[in-house]
Motif scaffolding. Sequence first.
Motif: not given
Length: 242
Positions: A144-149, A236-237
Amino acid sequence: MTRRELARWGRRPAAVVVNLVFPVMLLLMFGYLVGGGRGVSGDYLDFLVPGMLALTMAFGLEGTMIAVTQDLDKGVIDRFRSMPMANGAVLVGRSAADMLQSALGLTVLLAVAAALGWRPQGGPDGFLGAVGLLLLFRFAMLWIGIHLALIAGKPELVQAVQILVWPVGFLSNAFAAPESMPDWLGTVVEWNPMSQTATAVRDLFGSPGGEPGHVWAAVVWPLVLLAVFFPLAVRRFSRLSR
């Protein structure tokens, strides 16, 4: 990618130490200064420790998010994307390194809790099962943190996004029993994925507040979160700079 992230530990040891000390400070603060354990039967430390372990797995995502956004801001990820590697390799390496740090932080907090007199009563199998649930929850929170970042894109926006994590931690049963809260709030708290993990961990540790039957929810919730946010982060990446 994982070795690259681990090499950062040596270049910024202060950040690693802060991440290890912060949950210990919370444990001491709520255990001896703020604690009271509304609605808790039995020893409050036995109730608090599993909740603090679950809370620690939810917090501390800003390090991951800042590292991702710094790589984005400096063009490092653009260089990696030009290399012959899978789209998810950079992100998986990042999460693997952070899971190692999370396991280290969990070990430190367990050691401090043992020094304060806390003892798990669920036997070796229960102990290992509880640790496994905690790490599974952490893995889901990392993605979740990686996606939000990746959405935030810049380090200065991380703090604003990080605020979203706080309600997850404090709208939970980490510090008090839902039965002591207003009905509507208790319902929200009980449905919180972190509360499910905390309740299952308490049951496996043999601590007050544990309820049989919550282990399945503590497994399903993180898997659902992973099923949603892992592909979102990789997609996203893969679309960056297009």
